[in-house]
Every structure is written in structure tokens, then in C-alpha cells.
Design a protein around this motif. Structure first.
Motif, PDB file in Angstrom:
ATOM      1  N   THR A 147      56.337 102.534 145.132  1.00 22.00           N
ATOM      2  CA  THR A 147      56.106 101.479 146.803  1.00 22.00           C
ATOM      3  C   THR A 147      57.718 101.143 147.188  1.00 22.00           C
ATOM      4  O   THR A 147      57.034 101.564 148.323  1.00 22.00           O
ATOM      5  CB  THR A 147      55.809 100.053 146.267  1.00 22.00           C
ATOM      6  N   HIS A 179      50.439 102.145 138.783  1.00 15.45           N
ATOM      7  CA  HIS A 179      48.990 102.189 139.757  1.00 15.45           C
ATOM      8  C   HIS A 179      47.916 103.000 140.065  1.00 15.45           C
ATOM      9  O   HIS A 179      47.165 103.373 139.480  1.00 15.45           O
ATOM     10  CB  HIS A 179      49.318 101.230 141.135  1.00 15.45           C
ATOM     11  N   VAL A 205      49.066 103.180 148.255  1.00 12.72           N
ATOM     12  CA  VAL A 205      49.528 102.548 147.216  1.00 12.72           C
ATOM     13  C   VAL A 205      50.450 103.848 146.287  1.00 12.72           C
ATOM     14  O   VAL A 205      50.677 104.858 146.514  1.00 12.72           O
ATOM     15  CB  VAL A 205      47.719 102.683 146.474  1.00 12.72           C
ATOM     16  N   TRP A 235      41.176 106.625 143.287  1.00 14.66           N
ATOM     17  CA  TRP A 235      42.220 105.692 144.339  1.00 14.66           C
ATOM     18  C   TRP A 235      41.377 105.980 145.895  1.00 14.66           C
ATOM     19  O   TRP A 235      40.914 105.675 146.556  1.00 14.66           O
ATOM     20  CB  TRP A 235      43.372 106.178 144.733  1.00 14.66           C
TER      21      TRP A 235
END
Length: 234
Positions: A100, A134, A116, A147
Motif C-alpha cells: 500500500t 490482502h 487494494v 478481488w
């Protein structure tokens, strides 16, 4: 329309963000490569892979991590491509097995709709040595394909109105879920386009961001939606 982009190697130049941090710490050859090779040989899961990487980033100041990541070069023409797509109402979503730290930077710079990625835990302004995974490379419930389905459901968009752009075999789960998969294969890519084309028949291969943009904008024409020809080609 939702346009999904891989980040490392697609929107950015050079190595992925994990390797970039390793190199700045001066331990890529001695520690980073052996861990990566164990994952590639199937000796450890992606979760273990990421956690071992993160453990070697422990105690690195968050400020320093952000500074390093801010120096990762963006590919030429990315800014123009993203601006053009957004100006026509298309929503950009970043899907990354990177960090991130990088997707947040790009979201701020380019006004990305959603993103994400994996998240280093920061405690008292330093990396704790842990990471929240994630997006996984080997868990079908958290891979890029999962996703894509999540965001389509979240934003109530049909998969017939989706595009994905990526540069490696790690993007295959994402490619399989969208109507228009695009393999970005610039001259500096280490990916084998033929192997990926074999796994995703009908995938479009581009070499520049300008070419990628033309493919996306051509697909976005209303007359293309009902055809669904790329899906049936796969």
C-alpha cells in the motif's frame, strides 16, 4: 467501466516494491533472493513469503520507506493514459501483491478510484516486521481474480464492462475474470508472452501505454459491449 491495473512492472518501471525496499536496505542478494526462490519452488506459501520479507523490514522508519517508494519511477505515458480514461468516466482500480506504500502514492498522484494491496504494519512510526496480506498469489479467496469479482459486486458493474492490464503470470487470475485482458509486455519485461497467451487464449498483447490505451478506448465503445467476442474467444 472498471479498468483494473497491476502496479509493479505495469505502471512502474523496474523491480517490484518489495525488491526495491530490499535493495535500499542492502540485503536483496543475501536475503531477498533466497526467500523468493523458496516461494517460486513451492517450498513456502505466499503468506509465508510476504511475512518473511516484512520481518526483514522491521524497525525501518515509515518516513524512510515512504521516501524510498516515492522514488520508484512511473512509466512514461501512464499519467496521460489514466487521465484520459478517467475523463471519459472509467474507474481505475489498482490490484497489487505489492504494498500500500506504493498504491497509496499512486492514488494520491492520479486520483485512483480504488485500490487494494498488502500493508506493512507500522507501529510507533516504524515497520513492525509484520504485513497484512490482502492480495495473495496462491490463495483463490484473496488472489486478483477474487478481488475483480469483489469490486464488480461492490460497484454493481457487469464483468462485460471490465478490463485488466498486467505484465506477468501472476495476473492470470485477474485476466480470467474480465472481458478484455491485456498483457502489457514492454521491451524490459521478463514475462513470457507466449506462455501467458497459451493460458489465456484471446488475450491482447501491447508494448506501450499508448497502445494499451487505444485497446481500452476501442473496447469501451458502446457497440462493443454486446458482442462479448473476447470472452467467447477464451
Amino acid at each position: 467501466m472498471l479498468v483494473f491495473f497491476d502496479v509493479d512492472g505495469t505502471l512502474t518501471e523496474g523491480s517490484n516494491v518489495w525488491e526495491y525496499i530490499y535493495r535500499r536496505l542492502g540485503i536483496w542478494n543475501t536475503i531477498g533472493i533466497p526467500i523468493q526462490e523458496r516461494f517460486l519452488r513451492g517450498k513456502i506459501t505466499y503468506e509465508e513469503f510476504a511475512q518473511r520479507d516484512a520481518a526483514h523490514f522491521a524497525d525501518t522508519p515509515a518516513r524512510l520507506l515512504q521516501e524510498w517508494v516515492s522514488q520508484i519511477p512511473i512509466r512514461p505515458q501512464v499519467k496521460e493514459l489514466l487521465h484520459t480514461l478517467q475523463s471519459q468516466g472509467h474507474r481505475i482500480i489498482l490490484l497489487s501483491t505489492g504494498l500500500t506504500l506504493l498504491t497509496d502514492r499512486l492514488a494520491k498522484e492520479f486520483g485512483i478510484f480504488d485500490a487494494v494491496a498488502n500493508e506493512l504494519e507500522i507501529v510507533e512510526e516504524k515497520a513492525s516486521g509484520k504485513v497484512f496480506v490482502h492480495v495473495s498469489a496462491d490463495d483463490i479467496h484473496r488472489d486478483k481474480g477474487a478481488w475483480v469479482r469483489h469490486f464488480c459486486k461492490k460497484y454493481r458493474v457487469s464483468t462485460e464492462q471490465t478490463v485488466a492490464v498486467g505484465d506477468s503470470a501472476g495476473d492470470i487470475p485477474m485476466f480470467r475474470q474480465v472481458e478484455l485482458p491485456i498483457l502489457f509486455a514492454p521491451a524490459d519485461s521478463s514475462a513470457d508472452p507466449k506462455a501467458i497467451q497459451k493460458g489465456i487464449p484471446g488475450i491482447v498483447v501491447t508494448e506501450t501505454m499508448t497502445e494499451t490505451g487505444r485497446e481500452i478506448l476501442d473496447f469501451a465503445q458502446p457497440s462493443r459491449y454486446w458482442l462479448g467476442w473476447r470472452r467467447y474467444a477464451r
